[in-house]
Design a protein around this motif. Structure first.
Motif, PDB file in Angstrom:
ATOM      1  N   SER A 129      -5.478 -72.009  32.673  1.00  0.00           N
ATOM      2  CA  SER A 129      -4.946 -72.448  33.960  1.00  0.00           C
ATOM      3  C   SER A 129      -5.411 -73.860  34.283  1.00  0.00           C
ATOM      4  CB  SER A 129      -5.390 -71.469  35.052  1.00  0.00           C
ATOM      5  OG  SER A 129      -4.957 -71.900  36.310  1.00  0.00           O
ATOM      6  N   PHE A 130      -6.701 -74.108  34.097  1.00  0.00           N
ATOM      7  CA  PHE A 130      -7.250 -75.441  34.375  1.00  0.00           C
ATOM      8  C   PHE A 130      -6.676 -76.478  33.415  1.00  0.00           C
ATOM      9  CE2 PHE A 130     -10.482 -78.761  33.810  1.00  0.00           C
ATOM     10  CZ  PHE A 130     -10.519 -79.247  35.107  1.00  0.00           C
ATOM     11  N   LEU A 131      -6.593 -76.135  32.132  1.00  0.00           N
ATOM     12  CA  LEU A 131      -6.032 -77.067  31.153  1.00  0.00           C
ATOM     13  C   LEU A 131      -4.548 -77.323  31.409  1.00  0.00           C
ATOM     14  CD1 LEU A 131      -7.796 -75.939  27.858  1.00  0.00           C
ATOM     15  CD2 LEU A 131      -8.253 -77.977  29.236  1.00  0.00           C
ATOM     16  N   GLY A 132      -3.859 -76.355  31.992  1.00  0.00           N
ATOM     17  CA  GLY A 132      -2.464 -76.575  32.377  1.00  0.00           C
ATOM     18  C   GLY A 132      -2.354 -77.662  33.435  1.00  0.00           C
ATOM     19  N   LEU A 133      -3.273 -77.626  34.395  1.00  0.00           N
ATOM     20  CA  LEU A 133      -3.293 -78.657  35.434  1.00  0.00           C
ATOM     21  C   LEU A 133      -3.615 -80.020  34.829  1.00  0.00           C
ATOM     22  CD1 LEU A 133      -3.353 -79.556  38.461  1.00  0.00           C
ATOM     23  CD2 LEU A 133      -5.792 -79.060  38.379  1.00  0.00           C
ATOM     24  N   THR A 134      -4.642 -80.080  34.008  1.00  0.00           N
ATOM     25  CA  THR A 134      -5.019 -81.375  33.414  1.00  0.00           C
ATOM     26  C   THR A 134      -3.927 -81.870  32.477  1.00  0.00           C
ATOM     27  OG1 THR A 134      -6.260 -80.344  31.615  1.00  0.00           O
ATOM     28  CG2 THR A 134      -7.487 -80.949  33.590  1.00  0.00           C
ATOM     29  N   SER A 186      -7.431 -85.409  25.930  1.00  0.00           N
ATOM     30  CA  SER A 186      -7.568 -84.342  24.931  1.00  0.00           C
ATOM     31  C   SER A 186      -8.944 -84.333  24.288  1.00  0.00           C
ATOM     32  CB  SER A 186      -6.475 -84.453  23.866  1.00  0.00           C
ATOM     33  OG  SER A 186      -6.583 -85.681  23.179  1.00  0.00           O
ATOM     34  N   GLN A 187      -9.549 -85.504  24.130  1.00  0.00           N
ATOM     35  CA  GLN A 187     -10.906 -85.559  23.568  1.00  0.00           C
ATOM     36  C   GLN A 187     -11.922 -84.973  24.540  1.00  0.00           C
ATOM     37  OE1 GLN A 187     -10.968 -89.755  22.865  1.00  0.00           O
ATOM     38  NE2 GLN A 187     -10.445 -89.527  20.696  1.00  0.00           N
ATOM     39  N   ILE A 188     -11.774 -85.279  25.799  1.00  0.00           N
ATOM     40  CA  ILE A 188     -12.689 -84.738  26.813  1.00  0.00           C
ATOM     41  C   ILE A 188     -12.541 -83.222  26.892  1.00  0.00           C
ATOM     42  CG2 ILE A 188     -13.260 -84.709  29.281  1.00  0.00           C
ATOM     43  CD1 ILE A 188     -12.210 -87.644  29.358  1.00  0.00           C
ATOM     44  N   ALA A 189     -11.298 -82.741  26.823  1.00  0.00           N
ATOM     45  CA  ALA A 189     -11.019 -81.313  26.980  1.00  0.00           C
ATOM     46  C   ALA A 189     -11.283 -80.486  25.719  1.00  0.00           C
ATOM     47  CB  ALA A 189      -9.566 -81.118  27.406  1.00  0.00           C
ATOM     48  N   SER A 190     -11.622 -81.116  24.609  1.00  0.00           N
ATOM     49  CA  SER A 190     -11.746 -80.379  23.346  1.00  0.00           C
ATOM     50  C   SER A 190     -12.733 -79.203  23.387  1.00  0.00           C
ATOM     51  CB  SER A 190     -12.055 -81.316  22.181  1.00  0.00           C
ATOM     52  OG  SER A 190     -13.315 -81.901  22.328  1.00  0.00           O
ATOM     53  N   PRO A 191     -13.903 -79.286  24.058  1.00  0.00           N
ATOM     54  CA  PRO A 191     -14.758 -78.090  24.119  1.00  0.00           C
ATOM     55  C   PRO A 191     -14.083 -76.918  24.838  1.00  0.00           C
ATOM     56  CG  PRO A 191     -16.012 -80.034  24.747  1.00  0.00           C
ATOM     57  CD  PRO A 191     -14.569 -80.442  24.652  1.00  0.00           C
ATOM     58  N   LEU A 192     -13.261 -77.219  25.835  1.00  0.00           N
ATOM     59  CA  LEU A 192     -12.544 -76.164  26.565  1.00  0.00           C
ATOM     60  C   LEU A 192     -11.399 -75.615  25.721  1.00  0.00           C
ATOM     61  CD1 LEU A 192     -12.344 -77.913  30.048  1.00  0.00           C
ATOM     62  CD2 LEU A 192     -14.068 -76.313  29.224  1.00  0.00           C
ATOM     63  N   THR A 193     -10.703 -76.500  25.040  1.00  0.00           N
ATOM     64  CA  THR A 193      -9.578 -76.092  24.200  1.00  0.00           C
ATOM     65  C   THR A 193     -10.050 -75.169  23.079  1.00  0.00           C
ATOM     66  OG1 THR A 193      -8.496 -78.183  24.697  1.00  0.00           O
ATOM     67  CG2 THR A 193      -7.641 -76.946  22.832  1.00  0.00           C
ATOM     68  N   ARG A 194     -11.226 -75.453  22.520  1.00  0.00           N
ATOM     69  CA  ARG A 194     -11.761 -74.608  21.446  1.00  0.00           C
ATOM     70  C   ARG A 194     -11.937 -73.166  21.896  1.00  0.00           C
ATOM     71  NH1 ARG A 194     -15.868 -78.353  20.732  1.00  0.00           N
ATOM     72  NH2 ARG A 194     -14.893 -80.109  19.721  1.00  0.00           N
ATOM     73  N   LEU A 195     -12.294 -72.975  23.168  1.00  0.00           N
ATOM     74  CA  LEU A 195     -12.502 -71.619  23.678  1.00  0.00           C
ATOM     75  C   LEU A 195     -11.211 -70.822  23.792  1.00  0.00           C
ATOM     76  CD1 LEU A 195     -15.189 -72.128  26.471  1.00  0.00           C
ATOM     77  CD2 LEU A 195     -15.504 -71.175  24.192  1.00  0.00           C
ATOM     78  N   THR A 196     -10.074 -71.489  23.754  1.00  0.00           N
ATOM     79  CA  THR A 196      -8.792 -70.787  23.884  1.00  0.00           C
ATOM     80  C   THR A 196      -8.241 -70.325  22.537  1.00  0.00           C
ATOM     81  OG1 THR A 196      -7.461 -72.805  23.757  1.00  0.00           O
ATOM     82  CG2 THR A 196      -8.201 -72.106  25.954  1.00  0.00           C
ATOM     83  N   ARG A 197      -8.924 -70.667  21.446  1.00  0.00           N
ATOM     84  CA  ARG A 197      -8.464 -70.252  20.110  1.00  0.00           C
ATOM     85  C   ARG A 197      -8.596 -68.744  19.930  1.00  0.00           C
ATOM     86  NH1 ARG A 197     -11.579 -74.854  16.609  1.00  0.00           N
ATOM     87  NH2 ARG A 197     -10.298 -76.605  17.273  1.00  0.00           N
ATOM     88  N   PHE A 250     -15.605 -79.902  31.719  1.00  0.00           N
ATOM     89  CA  PHE A 250     -14.946 -79.386  32.922  1.00  0.00           C
ATOM     90  C   PHE A 250     -15.197 -80.306  34.119  1.00  0.00           C
ATOM     91  CE2 PHE A 250     -15.266 -76.597  36.711  1.00  0.00           C
ATOM     92  CZ  PHE A 250     -13.936 -76.217  36.803  1.00  0.00           C
ATOM     93  N   GLN A 251     -16.445 -80.694  34.325  1.00  0.00           N
ATOM     94  CA  GLN A 251     -16.800 -81.556  35.450  1.00  0.00           C
ATOM     95  C   GLN A 251     -16.189 -82.955  35.306  1.00  0.00           C
ATOM     96  OE1 GLN A 251     -18.063 -80.481  38.222  1.00  0.00           O
ATOM     97  NE2 GLN A 251     -18.451 -78.443  37.394  1.00  0.00           N
ATOM     98  N   GLU A 252     -16.150 -83.476  34.086  1.00  0.00           N
ATOM     99  CA  GLU A 252     -15.556 -84.794  33.851  1.00  0.00           C
ATOM    100  C   GLU A 252     -14.057 -84.783  34.146  1.00  0.00           C
ATOM    101  OE1 GLU A 252     -15.260 -88.860  32.548  1.00  0.00           O
ATOM    102  OE2 GLU A 252     -16.882 -87.620  33.333  1.00  0.00           O
ATOM    103  N   LEU A 253     -13.372 -83.754  33.708  1.00  0.00           N
ATOM    104  CA  LEU A 253     -11.941 -83.659  33.994  1.00  0.00           C
ATOM    105  C   LEU A 253     -11.682 -83.488  35.491  1.00  0.00           C
ATOM    106  CD1 LEU A 253     -10.754 -81.509  30.968  1.00  0.00           C
ATOM    107  CD2 LEU A 253     -10.175 -83.897  31.429  1.00  0.00           C
ATOM    108  N   LYS A 254     -12.512 -82.694  36.156  1.00  0.00           N
ATOM    109  CA  LYS A 254     -12.367 -82.547  37.608  1.00  0.00           C
ATOM    110  C   LYS A 254     -12.538 -83.898  38.294  1.00  0.00           C
ATOM    111  CE  LYS A 254     -14.568 -79.467  39.969  1.00  0.00           C
ATOM    112  NZ  LYS A 254     -15.469 -78.434  40.510  1.00  0.00           N
ATOM    113  N   ARG A 255     -13.540 -84.649  37.870  1.00  0.00           N
ATOM    114  CA  ARG A 255     -13.804 -85.961  38.475  1.00  0.00           C
ATOM    115  C   ARG A 255     -12.615 -86.892  38.278  1.00  0.00           C
ATOM    116  NH1 ARG A 255     -15.297 -90.802  37.208  1.00  0.00           N
ATOM    117  NH2 ARG A 255     -15.607 -90.433  34.990  1.00  0.00           N
TER     118      ARG A 255
END
Length: 114
Positions: free
Chosen positions: A31-36, A47-58, A73-78
């Motif tokens: 849901s969060f990655l959909g927004l970003t 995509s580089q910033i989000a890569s740790p989050l994207t890995r969890l969706t595998r 997560f915090q960097e993308l929110k900022r």
């Protein structure tokens, strides 16, 4: 939002992002990655910033929320809470122009390192 003061982010949307708590499941991460993803063209290296989050969706990836995940997560929110700055690029500094052309229109974004 465009106003007399310039380009600003909608305060209601900033509040929603600010209150967004760290995801506790793969569904919440998606849901969060959909927004970003919707705003990724305005977030340099999204995509580089989000890569740790994207890995969890595998598939078959255990859900382990690490410090890297929290930092991403915090960097993308900022980055979602501030409007992109529209300026003329400095020709003495390197920059990249991203383009998207179709039969119905043309769009482009210039990204310059800070």
């Amino acid at each position: 939002m465009v106003s007399v003061e310039g380009i600003v982010v909608d305060p209601h949307k900033v509040d929603a992002v600010l209150k967004w708590e760290s995801p506790t499941s793969v569904t919440e991460i998606r849901s969060f990655l959909g927004l970003t993803g919707y705003y990724q063209r305005f977030i340099q290296r999204c995509s580089q910033i989000a890569s740790p989050l994207t890995r969890l969706t595998r598939k078959d990836q255990p859900y382990v929320w690490t410090n890297k995940c929290e930092l991403a997560f915090q960097e993308l929110k900022r980055k979602l809470m501030f409007a992109p700055v529209l300026v003329i690029p400095n020709p003495r500094l390197p920059y990249v122009v991203y383009t998207d052309a179709s039969l119905k229109g043309l769009g482009c974004i210039s990204m310059q390192d800070e």
